[in-house]
Design a protein around this motif. Structure first.
Motif, mmCIF file in Angstrom:
data_model
loop_
_atom_site.group_PDB
_atom_site.id
_atom_site.type_symbol
_atom_site.label_atom_id
_atom_site.label_comp_id
_atom_site.label_asym_id
_atom_site.label_seq_id
_atom_site.Cartn_x
_atom_site.Cartn_y
_atom_site.Cartn_z
ATOM 1 N N THR A 46 0.839 -1.194 0.000
ATOM 2 C CA THR A 46 0.000 0.000 0.000
ATOM 3 C C THR A 46 0.880 1.253 0.000
ATOM 4 O O THR A 46 1.983 1.244 0.535
ATOM 5 C CB THR A 46 -0.964 -0.010 1.200
ATOM 6 N N THR A 47 0.386 2.285 -0.628
ATOM 7 C CA THR A 47 1.156 3.525 -0.761
ATOM 8 C C THR A 47 0.639 4.627 0.152
ATOM 9 O O THR A 47 0.987 5.782 -0.028
ATOM 10 C CB THR A 47 1.128 4.015 -2.218
ATOM 11 N N TYR A 48 -0.200 4.250 1.114
ATOM 12 C CA TYR A 48 -0.792 5.245 2.007
ATOM 13 C C TYR A 48 -1.173 4.597 3.338
ATOM 14 O O TYR A 48 -1.228 3.373 3.456
ATOM 15 C CB TYR A 48 -2.040 5.867 1.374
ATOM 16 N N SER A 49 -1.456 5.453 4.293
ATOM 17 C CA SER A 49 -1.970 5.004 5.590
ATOM 18 C C SER A 49 -3.142 5.902 5.959
ATOM 19 O O SER A 49 -3.062 7.125 5.834
ATOM 20 C CB SER A 49 -0.880 5.109 6.657
ATOM 21 N N ILE A 50 -4.230 5.287 6.412
ATOM 22 C CA ILE A 50 -5.400 6.047 6.853
ATOM 23 C C ILE A 50 -5.294 6.236 8.356
ATOM 24 O O ILE A 50 -5.178 5.271 9.102
ATOM 25 C CB ILE A 50 -6.705 5.307 6.497
ATOM 26 N N PHE A 89 -3.736 9.160 -4.789
ATOM 27 C CA PHE A 89 -4.838 9.434 -5.711
ATOM 28 C C PHE A 89 -4.886 8.407 -6.850
ATOM 29 O O PHE A 89 -5.903 8.264 -7.513
ATOM 30 C CB PHE A 89 -4.748 10.853 -6.278
ATOM 31 N N ASP A 90 -3.793 7.682 -7.056
ATOM 32 C CA ASP A 90 -3.789 6.621 -8.060
ATOM 33 C C ASP A 90 -4.585 5.400 -7.594
ATOM 34 O O ASP A 90 -4.821 4.491 -8.382
ATOM 35 C CB ASP A 90 -2.358 6.202 -8.389
ATOM 36 N N GLU A 91 -4.962 5.381 -6.314
ATOM 37 C CA GLU A 91 -5.684 4.249 -5.746
ATOM 38 C C GLU A 91 -7.028 4.666 -5.141
ATOM 39 O O GLU A 91 -7.457 4.138 -4.123
ATOM 40 C CB GLU A 91 -4.824 3.576 -4.673
ATOM 41 N N LEU A 92 -7.704 5.612 -5.788
ATOM 42 C CA LEU A 92 -8.946 6.155 -5.225
ATOM 43 C C LEU A 92 -10.028 5.094 -5.019
ATOM 44 O O LEU A 92 -10.733 5.130 -4.010
ATOM 45 C CB LEU A 92 -9.488 7.289 -6.094
ATOM 46 N N THR A 93 -10.160 4.158 -5.923
ATOM 47 C CA THR A 93 -11.192 3.125 -5.775
ATOM 48 C C THR A 93 -10.935 2.290 -4.527
ATOM 49 O O THR A 93 -11.863 2.018 -3.747
ATOM 50 C CB THR A 93 -11.244 2.222 -7.028
ATOM 51 N N THR A 94 -9.699 1.899 -4.314
ATOM 52 C CA THR A 94 -9.336 1.128 -3.121
ATOM 53 C C THR A 94 -9.540 1.970 -1.863
ATOM 54 O O THR A 94 -10.064 1.482 -0.857
ATOM 55 C CB THR A 94 -7.870 0.660 -3.207
ATOM 56 N N LEU A 95 -9.148 3.233 -1.926
ATOM 57 C CA LEU A 95 -9.341 4.138 -0.783
ATOM 58 C C LEU A 95 -10.820 4.274 -0.440
ATOM 59 O O LEU A 95 -11.197 4.230 0.732
ATOM 60 C CB LEU A 95 -8.763 5.520 -1.094
ATOM 61 N N GLU A 96 -11.647 4.464 -1.455
ATOM 62 C CA GLU A 96 -13.092 4.585 -1.208
ATOM 63 C C GLU A 96 -13.624 3.346 -0.507
ATOM 64 O O GLU A 96 -14.390 3.448 0.451
ATOM 65 C CB GLU A 96 -13.834 4.805 -2.530
ATOM 66 N N HIS A 97 -13.199 2.189 -0.950
ATOM 67 C CA HIS A 97 -13.636 0.929 -0.341
ATOM 68 C C HIS A 97 -13.201 0.858 1.134
ATOM 69 O O HIS A 97 -14.008 0.511 2.004
ATOM 70 C CB HIS A 97 -13.077 -0.253 -1.138
ATOM 71 N N GLU A 98 -11.948 1.193 1.405
ATOM 72 C CA GLU A 98 -11.447 1.139 2.786
ATOM 73 C C GLU A 98 -12.148 2.150 3.691
ATOM 74 O O GLU A 98 -12.502 1.830 4.829
ATOM 75 C CB GLU A 98 -9.939 1.359 2.808
#
Length: 101
Positions: free
Chosen positions: A2-6, A28-37
């Motif tokens: 993963t390239t980010y931490s929430i 921002f390249d992983e917005l769909t995954t971020l939205e899901h999480e």
């Protein structure tokens, strides 16, 4: 990888969550995954992105984006100045603890 931490936003913050870039890749390249999480975590509202690792200490390091609970409202991305010094320091501490490979 993963390239980010929430992260949870501080209680007094106007943000509901903070997404911290943990590599050179932009979250921002992983917005769909971020939205899901974010949806799984029950998060909605204004999300702050700290992109220090992705863009460096530039004027667009911090961006604020609205999240409805299911998806981001795009655009607009609202540039955000350094929110509060203690918050910025906590982000830097978090980033320094990221293991390097």
């Amino acid at each position: 990888m993963t390239t980010y931490s929430i992260q949870n936003a501080p209680p007094q913050s106007v943000y509901t969550a903070i997404i911290i870039a943990t590599s050179w890749a932009n979250p921002f390249d992983e917005l769909t995954t971020l939205e899901h999480e974010l949806k799984q975590q029950g998060i909605s509202g204004t999300i702050l992105f700290d992109l220090l690792c992705a863009v460096g200490p530039s004027s667009n390091r911090f961006l604020a984006v609205q999240f409805t609970g299911t998806h981001f409202i795009l655009p607009p991305f609202a540039p955000s100045r350094y929110p509060i010094p203690s918050f910025t320091n906590n982000c830097l501490i978090f980033i320094t603890r990221i293991p390097t490979h």
